[in-house]
Design an enzyme around this catalytic site. Structure first.
Site, mmCIF file in Angstrom:
data_model
loop_
_atom_site.group_PDB
_atom_site.id
_atom_site.type_symbol
_atom_site.label_atom_id
_atom_site.label_comp_id
_atom_site.label_asym_id
_atom_site.label_seq_id
_atom_site.Cartn_x
_atom_site.Cartn_y
_atom_site.Cartn_z
ATOM 1 N N CYS A 35 0.834 -1.199 0.000
ATOM 2 C CA CYS A 35 0.000 0.000 0.000
ATOM 3 C C CYS A 35 0.878 1.262 0.000
ATOM 4 C CB CYS A 35 -0.939 0.064 1.198
ATOM 5 S SG CYS A 35 -2.151 -1.239 1.251
ATOM 6 N N ARG A 90 6.332 -0.502 -4.162
ATOM 7 C CA ARG A 90 5.916 -1.120 -2.904
ATOM 8 C C ARG A 90 4.990 -2.314 -3.135
ATOM 9 N NH1 ARG A 90 6.539 2.346 1.516
ATOM 10 N NH2 ARG A 90 4.712 1.544 2.581
ATOM 11 N N TRP A 108 -2.541 -2.911 -1.707
ATOM 12 C CA TRP A 108 -2.063 -4.291 -1.765
ATOM 13 C C TRP A 108 -3.039 -5.073 -0.906
ATOM 14 C CZ3 TRP A 108 -0.119 -8.142 1.505
ATOM 15 C CH2 TRP A 108 0.630 -9.148 0.883
ATOM 16 N N ASN A 154 -2.992 2.458 5.021
ATOM 17 C CA ASN A 154 -1.982 1.423 4.859
ATOM 18 C C ASN A 154 -1.857 0.731 6.203
ATOM 19 O OD1 ASN A 154 0.286 -0.131 4.432
ATOM 20 N ND2 ASN A 154 1.713 1.607 4.322
ATOM 21 N N GLY A 155 -1.991 -0.605 6.238
ATOM 22 C CA GLY A 155 -1.897 -1.339 7.505
ATOM 23 C C GLY A 155 -3.072 -2.282 7.638
ATOM 24 N N GLU A 203 19.854 -17.170 -0.615
ATOM 25 C CA GLU A 203 19.546 -15.909 -1.294
ATOM 26 C C GLU A 203 19.396 -16.113 -2.802
ATOM 27 O OE1 GLU A 203 18.445 -13.217 -0.471
ATOM 28 O OE2 GLU A 203 18.980 -11.748 -1.987
ATOM 29 N N LYS A 255 15.991 -15.130 -4.727
ATOM 30 C CA LYS A 255 16.027 -14.149 -5.827
ATOM 31 C C LYS A 255 15.353 -14.724 -7.060
ATOM 32 C CE LYS A 255 16.804 -11.337 -4.637
ATOM 33 N NZ LYS A 255 16.819 -10.522 -3.544
ATOM 34 N N GLU A 266 11.399 -15.333 -6.582
ATOM 35 C CA GLU A 266 10.521 -14.172 -6.432
ATOM 36 C C GLU A 266 10.294 -13.416 -7.729
ATOM 37 O OE1 GLU A 266 11.658 -11.046 -3.690
ATOM 38 O OE2 GLU A 266 13.771 -11.330 -4.109
ATOM 39 N N HIS A 316 19.332 -36.577 2.929
ATOM 40 C CA HIS A 316 18.314 -36.835 3.946
ATOM 41 C C HIS A 316 16.901 -36.625 3.407
ATOM 42 C CE1 HIS A 316 21.434 -37.393 6.914
ATOM 43 N NE2 HIS A 316 22.035 -36.341 6.380
ATOM 44 N N LYS A 365 7.482 -4.254 -1.715
ATOM 45 C CA LYS A 365 8.859 -3.925 -1.344
ATOM 46 C C LYS A 365 9.010 -3.819 0.164
ATOM 47 C CE LYS A 365 13.143 -2.555 -2.034
ATOM 48 N NZ LYS A 365 14.089 -3.646 -2.347
HETATM 49 O O1 M6R Z 1 12.976 -4.105 4.147
HETATM 50 P P1 M6R Z 1 13.460 -5.396 4.700
HETATM 51 O O2 M6R Z 1 14.912 -5.653 4.424
HETATM 52 O O3 M6R Z 1 13.156 -5.586 6.162
HETATM 53 O O4 M6R Z 1 12.651 -6.509 3.910
HETATM 54 C C1 M6R Z 1 12.786 -7.864 4.213
HETATM 55 C C2 M6R Z 1 12.224 -8.723 3.105
HETATM 56 O O5 M6R Z 1 10.868 -8.413 2.907
HETATM 57 C C3 M6R Z 1 12.971 -8.537 1.784
HETATM 58 O O6 M6R Z 1 14.335 -8.824 1.912
HETATM 59 C C4 M6R Z 1 12.360 -9.458 0.701
HETATM 60 O O7 M6R Z 1 12.607 -10.790 1.013
HETATM 61 C C5 M6R Z 1 12.882 -9.087 -0.683
HETATM 62 N N1 M6R Z 1 11.820 -9.165 -1.622
HETATM 63 C C6 M6R Z 1 13.936 -9.987 -1.183
HETATM 64 O O8 M6R Z 1 14.380 -9.632 -2.447
#
Ligand code: M6R
Length: 608
Positions: A2, A27, A75, A101-102, A481, A485, A488, A504, A603
């Site tokens: 949002c 966002r 969102w 927002n929230g 990571e 990446k 997502e 395992h 974001k």
């Molecule tokens: O703003 P933040 O670093 O606290 O956000 C944490 C996660 O939401 C953020 O790293 C998310 O996993 C990203 N989309 C990864 O690319």
């Protein structure tokens, strides 16, 4: 997650609001809306889908006259994405408009009560209760009504509100969701984040929890939740305006990947002087550092992954027992806080709801909290005892790259500093690590120049359904990571495994042609990972390996090998992640996806 933008001033409001919302697109959202006072009534337009739909509907705001308004990108949490559920939400008389927002956690109970009183709901959202409650408590004084509502709702909110009775005013309030107020000679603004208003002003007030703002052409007033007037000081934002724009790159993600050498350099350089690391911002004395018995690193998503590397580095260099937790788990598992312990919260945005809640829990238990944060002035930065900023600049792409790399750099410096003070590494080792640290930005640059090779490889895997990442130690942290990446932004199912765990269970998934990305940069673990590569290859996997040039023999066992430059083992992650970021980017690009704004993601995750 949002976005809110609002404006009151001398210009037409709607185009400015739409511009602001466009800057907040990163966002994540699924619908958008704007409400403007048009001289007679509150005129509202809402549309599901991308902002451009609303933009076209309103001729970029031109068809919405008026100098005062609020806008929103939604969102969805309560109620599916739709025109009706989009914000703003109005009361039945169309005299009050709200953007939010929230999450209003007690909205069910509040809605029942309001319905009994005869209020009718048009949407499925939690936000609509606010519009009706404001109606219930409004008797001519907006701040009084807002304050009464704030006393009765539970949950998190950033609000932008308009009252038809006070047509040249915007009201705002916040609790646990970010909101800023901007002021310029031309007008006043509210926004969820700085990029929304950077074109218009750099003078910003950060709203604190349970504060209310009232903006008009004449005044910028702030109140606490009891309606008492409070004084606030504006801060000047010194972000480079172009940093929040694409600058010729096709996507923000590609731009931000390329900004990593600079971002890492900007994070490291100011903290190196006289062959030492200066972390003055730490707020810990040498004695406190020597006495540290335990560290908890707490974060979400990629920030959590840097914490996994942080654990390996802090334990191996500084010999401090370290745990890394997901904030959403940590906050509810009643963690044990011991004296002489340190909690480190890691966050790019500084607004992640779970990380912020973990921080508050730690503080409630009198634990010392250090934040590693990118956004200056964010909630986590303000509430922690001390902050080590990552100087990555604004990061717009949902998939983090440069902030991640800067977080790693901060962990290296922290571990080295702690190790030097605690005497767990020799001066010679420290000097060697420092030299390696200073070289990292140039080495990242070198890796970026090989992007065609990675694009070539990525183009062969655009249709693949599953990808596995594996590694040991720091290579496992990087696998986590690399896998996140990829999934997502490409929507390809991927999983990361500690290579020793494959046997395992997961190895049963290996079949002819399964792509496995194996990371093998850690010298003492190298032979072990090679054995795991052989095991998956025997079951038909195609292995793409990432290692260093001294391990040329990798070509005898992996199908495709990418090399990263040599650095000290603890820093390998900073180099190994670069090809994996590029791989994800090119797979997403090749699949024709929205690289910067992947579906369903936001974001900044400001709700639980
Ligand atoms: O703003 P933040 O670093 O606290 O956000 C944490 C996660 O939401 C953020 O790293 C998310 O996993 C990203 N989309 C990864 O690319």
């Amino acid at each position: 997650m949002c976005g809110i933008a609002g404006y009151i001033g001398k210009q037409q409001a709607a185009p400015i609001i739409l511009d602001g919302l466009a800057k907040l697109e990163y966002r994540g959202y699924d619908s958008a809306g704007v409400a403007v006072f048009d001289g007679e009534k509150i005129h509202m337009e809402k549309a599901m889908g991308r902002l451009r739909v609303l933009d076209e509907m309103t001729h970029h705001g031109a068809s919405m006259p008026g100098f005062c308004g609020v806008g929103h990108t939604r969102w969805a949490t309560h109620g599916c994405p739709s025109d009706t559920n989009a914000h703003p939400h109005m009361n039945e008389e169309n005299t009050i408009a709200v953007v939010h927002n929230g999450i209003i956690e007690n909205y069910g109970k509040l809605k029942q009560r309001l319905e009994k009183k005869g209020y009718h709901f048009a949407s499925e959202t939690d936000t609509e209760v606010l519009a009706h409650m404001l109606t219930e408590y409004y008797h001519g004084d907006p701040v009084d009504a807002i304050e009464k509502v704030m006393h009765r709702v539970e949950g998190s909110y950033a609000l932008g509100i308009m009252f038809l009775d006070h047509p040249h005013h915007i009201y705002a309030a916040r609790k646990d969701s970010p909101l800023i107020v901007g002021v310029s000679d031309d007008g006043k603004f509210i926004a969820s984040d700085v990029p929304a208003i950077l074109h218009y002003t750099r003078n910003v007030y950060y709203m604190e929890n349970e504060e209310i703002a009232c903006l008009s052409n004449e005044h910028t007033r702030f109140f606490n939740i009891d309606g008492e007037s409070i004084e606030k000081q504006p801060v000047t934002i010194d972000w480079d305006i172009h940093a929040a724009e694409k600058g010729g790159y096709e996507h923000f993600m590609l731009k931000e990947i390329h900004e990593q050498p600079k971002a890492v350099r900007d994070t490291i350089s100011p903290r190196i002087s006289n062959n030492d690391i200066d972390l003055g911002e730490l707020g810990l004395s040498e004695e406190e550092i020597r006495n540290l018995k335990h560290i908890s690193i707490v974060a979400c998503g990629s920030a959590y992954h840097t914490g996994v590397t942080g654990k390996y580095v802090l334990e191996s260099l500084a010999r401090i027992p370290t745990e890394t937790d997901l904030a959403s788990e940590f906050r509810y598992r009643n963690p044990i806080y011991t004296p002489d312990s340190l909690v480190i919260i890691v966050s790019q945005s500084g607004e992640t709801a779970d990380s912020l809640a973990a921080l508050r829990d730690a503080k409630k238990h009198k634990s010392k909290v250090l934040a590693i944060v990118n956004v200056v002035g964010s909630s986590i930065a303000r509430e922690a005892d001390s902050v080590l900023y990552t100087w990555a600049g604004p990061e717009i792409s949902v998939a983090t790259t440069k902030a991640y790399s800067c977080q790693l750099a901060v962990f290296y410096m922290l571990a080295m500093k702690f190790a030097r003070i605690r005497g767990t590494i020799s001066p010679e080792q420290f000097a060697k690590l420092l030299d390696a640290l200073k070289l990292l930005p140039d080495q990242i640059e070198t890796l970026l120049s090989q992007k065609e090779k990675i694009q070539f490889f990525a183009n062969h895997y655009l249709a693949t359904e599953h990808i596995f990442f594996m590694g040991r130690g720091i290579d496992y942290a990087i696998s986590l990571e690399g896998s996140l990446k990829l999934k997502e932004i490409s929507y390809i199912h991927s999983e990361a495994y500690a290579a020793g765990e494959l046997k395992h269970g997961t190895i049963s998934l290996m079949e002819e042609g399964t792509l496995v990305v194996a990371i093998a940069t850690q010298d003492i673990l190298y032979p072990k990972t090679v054995s795991n590569i052989v095991e998956v290859k025997t079951r038909g996997a195609f292995v793409m390996a990432l290692t260093t040039l001294k391990h040329k023999d990798m070509e005898n066992c992996a199908d495709y090998v990418l090399y990263v430059p040599e650095t000290e083992n603890p820093f390998m992650g900073s180099l190994a992640i670069i090809p994996l970021q590029l791989f994800s980017y090119y797979v997403s690009l090749g699949r024709g996806l929205d690289v910067d704004k992947p579906r369903n993601l936001a974001k900044s995750v400001t709700v639980e």
